[in-house]
Design a protein around this motif. Structure first.
Motif, PDB file in Angstrom:
ATOM      1  N   PHE A 181      64.765  -6.555  82.621  1.00  0.00           N
ATOM      2  CA  PHE A 181      65.490  -7.446  83.529  1.00  0.00           C
ATOM      3  C   PHE A 181      66.298  -6.693  84.590  1.00  0.00           C
ATOM      4  O   PHE A 181      66.199  -6.992  85.786  1.00  0.00           O
ATOM      5  N   ASP A 182      67.091  -5.717  84.146  1.00  0.00           N
ATOM      6  CA  ASP A 182      67.987  -5.035  85.083  1.00  0.00           C
ATOM      7  C   ASP A 182      67.226  -4.369  86.228  1.00  0.00           C
ATOM      8  O   ASP A 182      67.638  -4.431  87.387  1.00  0.00           O
ATOM      9  N   GLN A 183      66.099  -3.753  85.861  1.00  0.00           N
ATOM     10  CA  GLN A 183      65.305  -3.065  86.877  1.00  0.00           C
ATOM     11  C   GLN A 183      64.668  -4.070  87.840  1.00  0.00           C
ATOM     12  O   GLN A 183      64.647  -3.873  89.059  1.00  0.00           O
ATOM     13  N   ALA A 184      64.164  -5.179  87.292  1.00  0.00           N
ATOM     14  CA  ALA A 184      63.559  -6.214  88.132  1.00  0.00           C
ATOM     15  C   ALA A 184      64.604  -6.824  89.071  1.00  0.00           C
ATOM     16  O   ALA A 184      64.321  -7.091  90.252  1.00  0.00           O
ATOM     17  N   LEU A 185      65.818  -7.005  88.549  1.00  0.00           N
ATOM     18  CA  LEU A 185      66.887  -7.541  89.389  1.00  0.00           C
ATOM     19  C   LEU A 185      67.216  -6.564  90.519  1.00  0.00           C
ATOM     20  O   LEU A 185      67.343  -6.966  91.687  1.00  0.00           O
ATOM     21  N   ALA A 186      67.330  -5.291  90.183  1.00  0.00           N
ATOM     22  CA  ALA A 186      67.659  -4.294  91.201  1.00  0.00           C
ATOM     23  C   ALA A 186      66.586  -4.284  92.293  1.00  0.00           C
ATOM     24  O   ALA A 186      66.891  -4.223  93.491  1.00  0.00           O
ATOM     25  N   GLN A 187      65.332  -4.404  91.858  1.00  0.00           N
ATOM     26  CA  GLN A 187      64.250  -4.413  92.840  1.00  0.00           C
ATOM     27  C   GLN A 187      64.338  -5.665  93.725  1.00  0.00           C
ATOM     28  O   GLN A 187      64.159  -5.594  94.944  1.00  0.00           O
ATOM     29  N   ALA A 188      64.641  -6.808  93.106  1.00  0.00           N
ATOM     30  CA  ALA A 188      64.783  -8.053  93.879  1.00  0.00           C
ATOM     31  C   ALA A 188      65.914  -7.916  94.899  1.00  0.00           C
ATOM     32  O   ALA A 188      65.818  -8.411  96.027  1.00  0.00           O
ATOM     33  N   GLN A 189      66.963  -7.226  94.508  1.00  0.00           N
ATOM     34  CA  GLN A 189      68.079  -7.033  95.444  1.00  0.00           C
ATOM     35  C   GLN A 189      67.667  -6.133  96.602  1.00  0.00           C
ATOM     36  O   GLN A 189      67.958  -6.418  97.755  1.00  0.00           O
ATOM     37  N   GLU A 190      66.942  -5.066  96.283  1.00  0.00           N
ATOM     38  CA  GLU A 190      66.467  -4.155  97.340  1.00  0.00           C
ATOM     39  C   GLU A 190      65.605  -4.895  98.357  1.00  0.00           C
ATOM     40  O   GLU A 190      65.671  -4.657  99.549  1.00  0.00           O
ATOM     41  N   LEU A 191      64.759  -5.805  97.848  1.00  0.00           N
ATOM     42  CA  LEU A 191      63.817  -6.507  98.723  1.00  0.00           C
ATOM     43  C   LEU A 191      64.450  -7.714  99.404  1.00  0.00           C
ATOM     44  O   LEU A 191      63.792  -8.424 100.155  1.00  0.00           O
ATOM     45  N   GLY A 192      65.734  -7.966  99.106  1.00  0.00           N
ATOM     46  CA  GLY A 192      66.400  -9.098  99.748  1.00  0.00           C
ATOM     47  C   GLY A 192      66.093 -10.426  99.084  1.00  0.00           C
ATOM     48  O   GLY A 192      66.418 -11.482  99.614  1.00  0.00           O
ATOM     49  N   PHE A 193      65.441 -10.410  97.904  1.00  0.00           N
ATOM     50  CA  PHE A 193      65.162 -11.658  97.186  1.00  0.00           C
ATOM     51  C   PHE A 193      66.333 -12.062  96.296  1.00  0.00           C
ATOM     52  O   PHE A 193      66.315 -13.132  95.692  1.00  0.00           O
ATOM     53  N   ALA A 194      67.312 -11.168  96.132  1.00  0.00           N
ATOM     54  CA  ALA A 194      68.469 -11.513  95.311  1.00  0.00           C
ATOM     55  C   ALA A 194      69.742 -11.104  96.039  1.00  0.00           C
ATOM     56  O   ALA A 194      69.766 -10.120  96.783  1.00  0.00           O
ATOM     57  N   GLU A 195      70.792 -11.876  95.834  1.00  0.00           N
ATOM     58  CA  GLU A 195      72.085 -11.601  96.445  1.00  0.00           C
ATOM     59  C   GLU A 195      72.715 -10.374  95.788  1.00  0.00           C
ATOM     60  O   GLU A 195      72.369  -9.999  94.672  1.00  0.00           O
ATOM     61  N   ALA A 196      73.700  -9.784  96.481  1.00  0.00           N
ATOM     62  CA  ALA A 196      74.472  -8.689  95.887  1.00  0.00           C
ATOM     63  C   ALA A 196      75.124  -9.187  94.589  1.00  0.00           C
ATOM     64  O   ALA A 196      75.127  -8.498  93.578  1.00  0.00           O
ATOM     65  N   ASP A 197      75.689 -10.398  94.628  1.00  0.00           N
ATOM     66  CA  ASP A 197      76.171 -11.020  93.392  1.00  0.00           C
ATOM     67  C   ASP A 197      75.163 -12.088  92.980  1.00  0.00           C
ATOM     68  O   ASP A 197      75.169 -13.204  93.509  1.00  0.00           O
ATOM     69  N   PRO A 198      74.302 -11.770  92.029  1.00  0.00           N
ATOM     70  CA  PRO A 198      73.192 -12.688  91.692  1.00  0.00           C
ATOM     71  C   PRO A 198      73.552 -13.708  90.627  1.00  0.00           C
ATOM     72  O   PRO A 198      72.674 -14.411  90.140  1.00  0.00           O
ATOM     73  N   THR A 199      74.835 -13.800  90.272  1.00  0.00           N
ATOM     74  CA  THR A 199      75.230 -14.617  89.120  1.00  0.00           C
ATOM     75  C   THR A 199      74.736 -16.061  89.217  1.00  0.00           C
ATOM     76  O   THR A 199      74.131 -16.586  88.284  1.00  0.00           O
ATOM     77  N   LEU A 200      74.996 -16.710  90.356  1.00  0.00           N
ATOM     78  CA  LEU A 200      74.605 -18.119  90.526  1.00  0.00           C
ATOM     79  C   LEU A 200      73.115 -18.311  90.273  1.00  0.00           C
ATOM     80  O   LEU A 200      72.691 -19.341  89.747  1.00  0.00           O
ATOM     81  N   ASP A 201      72.328 -17.323  90.690  1.00  0.00           N
ATOM     82  CA  ASP A 201      70.878 -17.419  90.517  1.00  0.00           C
ATOM     83  C   ASP A 201      70.463 -17.146  89.078  1.00  0.00           C
ATOM     84  O   ASP A 201      69.890 -18.007  88.426  1.00  0.00           O
ATOM     85  N   VAL A 202      70.763 -15.933  88.582  1.00  0.00           N
ATOM     86  CA  VAL A 202      70.183 -15.531  87.289  1.00  0.00           C
ATOM     87  C   VAL A 202      70.810 -16.270  86.105  1.00  0.00           C
ATOM     88  O   VAL A 202      70.193 -16.371  85.047  1.00  0.00           O
ATOM     89  N   GLU A 203      72.016 -16.789  86.285  1.00  0.00           N
ATOM     90  CA  GLU A 203      72.622 -17.591  85.211  1.00  0.00           C
ATOM     91  C   GLU A 203      72.169 -19.056  85.268  1.00  0.00           C
ATOM     92  O   GLU A 203      72.564 -19.857  84.432  1.00  0.00           O
ATOM     93  N   GLY A 204      71.406 -19.400  86.302  1.00  0.00           N
ATOM     94  CA  GLY A 204      70.815 -20.736  86.350  1.00  0.00           C
ATOM     95  C   GLY A 204      71.622 -21.799  87.084  1.00  0.00           C
ATOM     96  O   GLY A 204      71.157 -22.932  87.239  1.00  0.00           O
ATOM     97  N   MET A 205      72.819 -21.456  87.585  1.00  0.00           N
ATOM     98  CA  MET A 205      73.650 -22.502  88.203  1.00  0.00           C
ATOM     99  C   MET A 205      73.040 -23.048  89.495  1.00  0.00           C
ATOM    100  O   MET A 205      73.141 -24.244  89.781  1.00  0.00           O
ATOM    101  N   ASP A 206      72.413 -22.174  90.277  1.00  0.00           N
ATOM    102  CA  ASP A 206      71.764 -22.658  91.504  1.00  0.00           C
ATOM    103  C   ASP A 206      70.698 -23.699  91.147  1.00  0.00           C
ATOM    104  O   ASP A 206      70.575 -24.736  91.801  1.00  0.00           O
ATOM    105  N   THR A 207      69.951 -23.411  90.097  1.00  0.00           N
ATOM    106  CA  THR A 207      68.917 -24.359  89.652  1.00  0.00           C
ATOM    107  C   THR A 207      69.554 -25.660  89.162  1.00  0.00           C
ATOM    108  O   THR A 207      69.025 -26.746  89.415  1.00  0.00           O
ATOM    109  N   VAL A 208      70.686 -25.556  88.491  1.00  0.00           N
ATOM    110  CA  VAL A 208      71.383 -26.760  88.030  1.00  0.00           C
ATOM    111  C   VAL A 208      71.799 -27.638  89.219  1.00  0.00           C
ATOM    112  O   VAL A 208      71.629 -28.864  89.195  1.00  0.00           O
TER     113      VAL A 208
END
Lengths: 442, 442
Positions: A181-208
């Motif tokens: 997970f951590d490596q995939a998240l870091a890669q998503a951040q590098e590619l601009g697919f994830a925010e610097a603070d990805p909490t809302l996304d990976v914890e599911g709140m954005d989906t909620v």
């Protein structure tokens, strides 16, 4: 109000971040195309951002930029306000101020709508303003339009959504590359697919947020998004995904809602879905929504759920709807939350403990005789019957994974059982649980 | 016109066949739900069919049924006329009569629109009538609404559609059960997925009608549907599908359109698409459309492309749009063919000979030495380079199949080459050709 100067209509933009800049670019780049379709020009009359640098690359005409959002909202020549600031803070005041003036508001702000649905609905009702938010769920896809317009004659039975591109990108990388997970998240951040603070996304709140909105439009009810069960993807491991695949399943962060008539089921969590399910083929940072209605049966929408231009496309689609309505003097045309305010029902959310589902459970067990017997004994005690067991080879020194797929069981029981199993001295760490969604078995 | 009696709006139905009956049923069954969304009742005021038996099961109120369509069209209390007779015959007169009276027309009749697009556009322009036809392409899915509304800011680059449920059902059966075409067709007929006369479907004409319409809305041009290249699925064999699968491809009847700026590419034929392509997962009698736009990227819609209730859902969606527009006095709200009439361009269709594609070709060859050399010699003569060869074992007495996948080649060349190969004395029957669509290679 002097809305229509010649054959053009003025739009005011609040927030010139990624999506705001995309809207400005799309209006500039495809302005002629839009005019050739709708017969009028959409004119970006004012664009507000607290940071002047945000508009540096947008080639705005003189006088368009302002650092004060109220300049835009108060401009009597601007009937359409586009809020792309995001979040539940200052955006709320701007949206309500514009709606209270009877101006059409277009937004992509699911967090705001989830939190202030009632205030927004009240402002719309009082002033007769149109409120449009296609970009708030599923990015470019017409999820909102389908629920409010195309499926208007359907009793919607259920919704299944992959609604967060960051999570889907990470899960795809874990699946395809076996990266943690951590490596995939870091890669998503590098590619601009994830925010610097990805909490809302990976914890599911954005989906909620997106699910709460979809439930409201589909079922004609109000949902307190804070009461929706949510579990993110941070604990998903490559091992879980590999074993799931061996059983014929993909793991997706799924938003699930079901209409039970006098109550509503709504939940967001990692979910195992069969490889036969079209949603299991949704890879990368793409989104998809399956809507099941009594007349249409199954309908699926698939597309980019985020990103500058796909999101801008949805926003401009709304701007055009708004422009058409204003030009023809016909707004509000569609109730903001799909139903007539008086028809919106208060429906309770089903408590998560009452869920009946099949489950994938993984135990990290010490490699000693009798472990399987102890674990299955606890499950039996809670009436959980096991459909299959998968025990990984004993190649390592440390704990070994034992995976079980259950038959249908009650969530309350599986939780109690896992707690008890977790406390066994032969179990090394907290058990992993993934719910299985078998649509055909319902 | 006395359109709105109290808080209801009257609809007149022409044709009470499967879809017409579905519309009547859906309005009855979900009438309260619809009213709770739109704030008014949709009232089926008149329903016409030449056959009184057609309405026997519909529980229509007294005075609703008539055997004369003009009774419905001429009724001044009915502002919305729903044409579900189908075909290019009498339906044309009724649709034009209603439009000429300024009445909104809702239809599912792609054959009619393909043939009489100009007459319909002219009538709409003259009278200011709304013309809605969501159910004409992709059944329940919002294909038309996406092209006319959601994607209004996009230059549409290409469209790929599985638009005929009968063909997709047959191809799915050939793929999954290995049954020959005739048997799969017979089964589709038994199950009601195919008409007694399936010619329009299996020969691809129904798909051509839908493609012509999609091209018009997406690219802002007029297309003569009779000039679109079409090849049906009647020659596809289980063997072809098996070999395609070994190469990683599914075979689908695909409608393909590409916007080349000053000309348009449009064609309908069996197509090999990679298993990675979401469209390859579309099974049974389901439909799907992939729309590629400059802002959205790839968007896919999936759902039931036919059937009583899914089609009725799309028709009622249109009826509701029409009702909202009439209630608010805002029609025409959207140009019938998506663009302002003056902006519609005349764009030539690319001649099929100029297509550049990869090809699957299967030859039925006598099992003699030197056959492969002869065949590949002819292909080389026409500058067709071979990517791979697949020769089935020599277990049979009769001819053996030789399959080749080519690199990109010109259609004119491949046709000449196949003609020449077909005339070789070692070739037993006319070669089979299937085009390969590799989107990623474009």
């Amino acid at each position: 109000m002097d809305n229509l100067s010649g054959n053009s209509i003025s739009v005011g933009l609040l927030g010139c971040g990624v999506v705001g800049a995309g809207v400005a670019k799309l209006l500039a780049q495809n302005g002629d195309l839009i005019a050739s379709r709708i017969g009028m020009e959409i004119k970006l009359a004012k664009a507000a951002d607290i940071n002047p640098d945000a508009v540096a690359d947008l080639n705005l005409a003189d006088g368009v930029y302002t650092n004060d959002a109220m300049d835009v909202i108060n401009d009597p020549t601007i009937p359409i306000i586009v809020e792309l600031i995001g979040g539940q803070g200052i955006a709320k005041d701007f949206v309500l101020a514009a709606l209270n003036k009877g101006k059409t508001v277009v937004t992509a702000n699911k967090a705001l709508i989830a939190a202030y649905r009632d205030e927004i609905a009240e402002a719309c009702e009082k002033s007769g303003a149109d409120f449009l938010f296609e970009a708030s769920v599923g990015g470019c896809m017409p999820v909102i339009k389908s629920l409010r317009e195309s499926l208007v004659s359907n009793k919607v039975d259920s919704i299944f959504g992959i609604l967060n591109g960051t999570c889907n990108y990470i899960l795809t990388q874990i699946t395809q590359e076996g990266m943690p997970f951590d490596q995939a998240l870091a890669q998503a951040q590098e590619l601009g697919f994830a925010e610097a603070d990805p909490t809302l996304d990976v914890e599911g709140m954005d989906t909620v947020h997106k699910l709460a909105l979809s439930v409201a439009l589909a079922f004609g009810t109000r949902v307190n998004y804070k009461e929706i069960y949510v579990d993110g993807i941070t604990r998903i491991t490559p091992l879980d995904i590999t074993i799931a695949a061996e059983f014929g399943y993909s793991v997706k962060l799924l938003a699930i809602a079901k209409n039970h008539g006098d109550f509503v089921e709504a939940r967001v969590h990692p979910t195992m879905i069969s490889h036969d399910n079209l949603l299991s083929s949704v890879g990368r940072n793409m989104n998809a929504v399956k809507i099941v209605g009594d007349a249409v049966g199954e309908m699926v929408l698939y597309g980019a759920g985020a990103g500058m231009m796909p999101t801008a496309s949805a926003v401009v689609g709304d701007i055009v709807d708004a422009a058409r309505n204003i030009q023809l003097g016909c707004h509000p045309r569609i109730p903001a939350f799909s139903y007539q305010p008086a028809a919106i029902r208060e429906l309770p959310l089903m408590p998560m403990d009452e869920l009946v589902s099949r489950y994938y459970v993984r135990f990290s067990a010490l490699d000693r005789p009798g472990v399987l017997s102890k674990v299955s004994g606890v499950l039996a005690k809670y009436s959980i019957s096991i459909a299959s067991v998968h025990q990984k080879g004993r190649h390592t020194e440390g704990p070994v994974p034992i995976v079980m797929l259950t038959h249908e069981a009650k969530e309350a029981n599986i939780r109690k059982a896992l707690e008890e199993v977790g406390s066994l001295d032969v179990i090394a760490e907290a058990p992993m649980l993934i719910r299985i969604e078998d649509e055909n078995q319902e």
